[in-house]
Write a protein that holds these residues in place. Structure first.
Motif, PDB file in Angstrom:
ATOM      1  N   ALA A 110       0.847  -1.187   0.000  1.00  0.00           N
ATOM      2  CA  ALA A 110       0.000   0.000   0.000  1.00  0.00           C
ATOM      3  C   ALA A 110       0.881   1.234   0.000  1.00  0.00           C
ATOM      4  CB  ALA A 110      -0.900   0.013   1.230  1.00  0.00           C
ATOM      5  N   GLU A 111       0.366   2.296  -0.596  1.00  0.00           N
ATOM      6  CA  GLU A 111       1.078   3.568  -0.540  1.00  0.00           C
ATOM      7  C   GLU A 111       0.075   4.667  -0.261  1.00  0.00           C
ATOM      8  OE1 GLU A 111       5.052   5.179  -2.177  1.00  0.00           O
ATOM      9  OE2 GLU A 111       3.723   4.711  -3.844  1.00  0.00           O
ATOM     10  N   SER A 112       0.370   5.461   0.776  1.00  0.00           N
ATOM     11  CA  SER A 112      -0.452   6.616   1.121  1.00  0.00           C
ATOM     12  C   SER A 112       0.184   7.852   0.508  1.00  0.00           C
ATOM     13  CB  SER A 112      -0.542   6.779   2.640  1.00  0.00           C
ATOM     14  OG  SER A 112      -1.208   5.686   3.205  1.00  0.00           O
ATOM     15  N   TYR A 113      -0.656   8.660  -0.137  1.00  0.00           N
ATOM     16  CA  TYR A 113      -0.199   9.880  -0.802  1.00  0.00           C
ATOM     17  C   TYR A 113      -0.580  11.062   0.083  1.00  0.00           C
ATOM     18  CZ  TYR A 113       0.625   6.613  -4.464  1.00  0.00           C
ATOM     19  OH  TYR A 113       1.108   5.542  -5.176  1.00  0.00           O
ATOM     20  N   LEU A 114       0.425  11.653   0.686  1.00  0.00           N
ATOM     21  CA  LEU A 114       0.262  12.675   1.705  1.00  0.00           C
ATOM     22  C   LEU A 114       0.461  14.064   1.103  1.00  0.00           C
ATOM     23  CD1 LEU A 114       2.474  10.705   4.238  1.00  0.00           C
ATOM     24  CD2 LEU A 114      -0.021  10.592   4.007  1.00  0.00           C
ATOM     25  N   GLU A 115       0.444  15.081   1.947  1.00  0.00           N
ATOM     26  CA  GLU A 115       0.658  16.458   1.492  1.00  0.00           C
ATOM     27  C   GLU A 115       2.067  16.651   0.941  1.00  0.00           C
ATOM     28  OE1 GLU A 115      -0.361  19.388   4.411  1.00  0.00           O
ATOM     29  OE2 GLU A 115      -2.145  18.285   5.011  1.00  0.00           O
ATOM     30  N   ASP A 116       2.215  17.657   0.084  1.00  0.00           N
ATOM     31  CA  ASP A 116       3.513  18.053  -0.461  1.00  0.00           C
ATOM     32  C   ASP A 116       4.253  16.911  -1.151  1.00  0.00           C
ATOM     33  OD1 ASP A 116       3.145  20.691   0.471  1.00  0.00           O
ATOM     34  OD2 ASP A 116       3.902  20.108   2.441  1.00  0.00           O
TER      35      ASP A 116
END
Length: 132
Positions: free
Chosen positions: A48-54
């Motif tokens: 899984a990959e979480s796409y966060l801010e910046d």
């Protein structure tokens, strides 16, 4: 003739994939989400990959420790670097009717991953970095 062929393909459920080859297109799809990946080898979702801010990301293999990184667009590819590996991994990414399909363009394994459904078994980060 080409518009007719395109219309027939769409009607047959064979719509073409949409390249996500710019930072804006990729961000529009992944921004704020966690995407689960399947290698297409019959094992189901394994990462899984979480796409966060910046443009920050958090990658995790099932049952593994989370790895922090960042992404950027370069030459029509979406590239990632991680805290444990500063060498970029660059992918050709497309959006299909079933989700993302990414093909690694600069070596390594797996060479192709698909967006999948984690079912009722969400990913968790082990140790001090909690949650994906």
């Amino acid at each position: 003739m080409k518009p007719l062929l395109a219309a027939l393909l769409l009607c047959a459920g064979l719509a073409q994939a949409e390249p996500l080859d710019t930072a804006e297109a990729f961000q529009d799809y992944v921004g704020g989400k966690t995407i689960y990946f399947d290698r297409g080898d019959g094992r189901g979702v394994t990462a899984a990959e979480s796409y966060l801010e910046d443009r920050q990301v958090r990658w995790s293999e099932r049952g593994g420790t989370c790895i922090e990184g960042q992404w950027y667009a370069r030459d029509g590819l979406i590239c990632f670097t991680y805290e444990n590996n500063p060498d970029p991994q660059c992918w050709a990414v497309e959006r299909t009717d079933t989700g993302l399909v990414a093909v690694l363009r600069n070596g390594g394994f797996p060479t192709r991953i698909f967006e999948g459904d984690p079912g009722n078994d969400p990913f968790e980060c082990l140790g001090p970095k909690v949650g994906v």
